[in-house]
Design an enzyme around this catalytic site. Structure first.
Site, PDB file in Angstrom:
ATOM      1  N   ASP A 134       0.823  -1.212   0.000  1.00  0.00           N
ATOM      2  CA  ASP A 134       0.000   0.000   0.000  1.00  0.00           C
ATOM      3  C   ASP A 134       0.856   1.261   0.000  1.00  0.00           C
ATOM      4  O   ASP A 134       0.460   2.295  -0.526  1.00  0.00           O
ATOM      5  CB  ASP A 134      -0.891   0.051   1.247  1.00  0.00           C
ATOM      6  N   ASP A 224      -2.763   5.450  -2.805  1.00  0.00           N
ATOM      7  CA  ASP A 224      -2.079   4.313  -2.200  1.00  0.00           C
ATOM      8  C   ASP A 224      -1.356   3.600  -3.338  1.00  0.00           C
ATOM      9  O   ASP A 224      -1.887   3.487  -4.449  1.00  0.00           O
ATOM     10  CB  ASP A 224      -3.078   3.338  -1.560  1.00  0.00           C
ATOM     11  N   HIS A 274      -7.662  -0.326  -3.715  1.00  0.00           N
ATOM     12  CA  HIS A 274      -6.549  -1.208  -4.080  1.00  0.00           C
ATOM     13  C   HIS A 274      -6.973  -2.133  -5.218  1.00  0.00           C
ATOM     14  O   HIS A 274      -7.923  -2.904  -5.098  1.00  0.00           O
ATOM     15  CB  HIS A 274      -6.029  -1.992  -2.874  1.00  0.00           C
ATOM     16  N   ASP A 276      -5.553  -4.687  -6.467  1.00  0.00           N
ATOM     17  CA  ASP A 276      -4.995  -6.037  -6.557  1.00  0.00           C
ATOM     18  C   ASP A 276      -5.886  -7.161  -6.015  1.00  0.00           C
ATOM     19  O   ASP A 276      -5.397  -8.271  -5.769  1.00  0.00           O
ATOM     20  CB  ASP A 276      -3.585  -6.094  -5.944  1.00  0.00           C
ATOM     21  N   CYS A 380      -0.634  -7.943  -1.187  1.00  0.00           N
ATOM     22  CA  CYS A 380      -0.603  -6.815  -0.241  1.00  0.00           C
ATOM     23  C   CYS A 380       0.585  -6.936   0.725  1.00  0.00           C
ATOM     24  O   CYS A 380       1.188  -5.937   1.103  1.00  0.00           O
ATOM     25  CB  CYS A 380      -1.855  -6.789   0.619  1.00  0.00           C
TER      26      CYS A 380
HETATM   27  N1  NVA Z   1     -10.256  -3.731  -1.164  1.00  0.00           N
HETATM   28  C1  NVA Z   1     -10.054  -5.024  -1.731  1.00  0.00           C
HETATM   29  C2  NVA Z   1      -8.776  -5.654  -1.282  1.00  0.00           C
HETATM   30  C3  NVA Z   1      -7.638  -5.229  -2.049  1.00  0.00           C
HETATM   31  C4  NVA Z   1      -6.400  -6.048  -1.800  1.00  0.00           C
HETATM   32  C5  NVA Z   1     -11.147  -5.949  -1.316  1.00  0.00           C
HETATM   33  O1  NVA Z   1     -11.600  -5.856  -0.176  1.00  0.00           O
HETATM   34  O2  NVA Z   1     -11.545  -6.801  -2.112  1.00  0.00           O
END
Ligand code: NVA
Length: 410
Positions: A134, A224, A274, A276, A380
């Site tokens: 992050d 991030d 995020h 990923d 992550c």
């Molecule tokens: N915010 C994303 C996780 C990212 C690694 C989720 O909760 O699916």
């Protein structure tokens, strides 16, 4: 500040400094990475030491699922038992990588228990350093510390300062950088939105997300590093809760002057945070897409016009994330790719492992679920220092339109 080693048994020790103040040089150290799939040679793996659940702040509130105990009275240090179990997972992961001759570094110790107070805000504690992804953006030979939006994460970069300093001295071509520091005052957020948030239905939060309206405003430059997807010359950035348009504009201005091309990406996701666990590169020409978070219209085109295949991820093995977890069950697709044929997948994600097997990968199962609550999955929990390979042009067929920043300016 002196910190008890007992609270940080897995942290890297502070650099021994020479009298001149110059950190020791690690022979042969190399910093360079352009994507998430070339052969991994050196990586940082996070630690769960002394991690805290901070009290809610304007940015974090939007991420924490409605109904979660983390919305209220759970602030404080995580239990010792959960910290030890998460570290068992993270240390096991580090050992698997080291056994494959990948160099593993761990973050340094910072006192996460201390209240954080700046001229602009105050919050009960820091967070921790389980998810280096992050905070750290490795772009070619530079490592950049990102301007994150959670108040509790304001000083998280301190856990990497000694490592970065050592990398800087050891690799004469490496550059270490810090993005502009945000203020994170109340003016940085839609405070009315934050107050209303927990009473909104999923449909209402989705409506706001589709309007590209989040608790973060455009006052600060925010992103991030985990919202940034690196594919050689092309960089794709997700606009969402943790990355605003000013952040994308900053990334664009900084990296396009170095020859990269920066594109925005957005998904039908009521909590876009995020990239990923949403859209993941697997190897040159192959992407994995979360079927619950489709790409917006027009955004497949650049992949299709450059002969990239997009496959949908299979369903996660679990119906729910573990307790006190910030993420969804889609951490199933948050994997660490070791080279074009080898992938680390969380050991309980049997469906995801099978899918990788069918896609021609050797799968390395890694026990990490009990560390999920500390900040995410295998991707992550890591940050690239060195992957072999060069900066390739995977998208020679360029066109403007759905990915340009202007498309998202309102
Ligand atoms: N915010 C994303 C996780 C990212 C690694 C989720 O909760 O699916």
């Amino acid at each position: 500040m002196s910190i008890s080693n007992d609270l940080y048994p897995n942290a890297s020790l502070p650099l021994e400094r020479k009298d001149s103040g110059v950190p020791y040089v690690r022979q042969g150290l190399h910093v360079e990475s352009y994507n998430d799939f070339d052969p991994l040679r050196h990586v940082i793996v996070g630690i769960a030491d002394n991690q805290h659940i901070p009290e809610a702040c304007p940015a974090s509130n939007e991420k924490i699922p409605a109904g979660s105990p983390m919305r209220g009275g759970k602030a404080g240090r995580r239990t010792q038992e959960s910290i030890e179990r998460a570290n068992e997972c993270l240390n096991g992961f580090a050992k698997i990588l080291e056994d494959r001759n990948i160099i593993v570094d761990r973050p340094g110790a910072v006192d996460w228990h201390e209240r954080i107070t700046t001229p602009d805000f105050s919050i009960s504690s820091g967070f921790g350093v389980m998810p280096p992804r992050d905070c750290l953006l490795t772009m070619g030979k530079s490592m950049l510390m990102a301007p994150m939006s959670f108040r509790s994460r304001y000083f998280e970069y301190l856990a990497y300062v000694d490592l970065m300093r050592e990398y800087f001295e050891s690799d004469p071509n490496c550059m270490i950088e810090q993005a502009p520091r945000p203020r994170l005052s109340d003016d940085s957020f839609r405070m009315d939105y934050v107050a209303a948030y927990e009473y909104l239905s999923d449909a209402e939060t989705m409506e706001r997300s589709l309007r590209k309206e989040y608790s973060t405003k455009e006052t600060d430059i925010l992103f991030d590093a985990a919202d940034v997807m690196r594919l050689g010359k092309d960089i794709f950035v997700q606009h969402g809760l943790t990355t605003n348009l000013a952040g994308i504009r900053w990334i664009k201005r900084k990296y396009e002057s170095q020859g990269y091309r920066v594109h925005t990406l957005s998904f039908e996701d009521n909590h876009p945070i995020h990239i990923d666990a949403t859209f993941c590169p697997l190897r040159p020409g192959l992407m994995l897409l979360n079927p619950n978070r489709p790409l917006f219209k027009g955004q497949r085109e650049i992949f299709e016009k450059n002969d990239w295949e997009i496959v949908e991820a299979v369903s996660p093995a679990w119906d729910n994330p573990p307790p006190l977890c910030y993420s969804s069950t889609w951490l199933s697709m948050n994997t660490l790719i070791l080279d074009h044929k080898t992938v680390c997948v969380e050991a309980s994600e049997t469906g995801q492992m099978e899918q990788f097997d069918k896609l021609g990968f050797d799968v390395v199962p890694v026990d990490l679920r009990d560390a999920y609550a500390f900040g995410g999955g295998l991707h992550c929990a890591t940050a690239d220092v060195w992957r072999e390979g060069t900066c390739e042009d995977y998208f020679p067929n360029q066109f403007s339109g759905a990915h340009s920043l202007e498309h998202w300016e309102y």
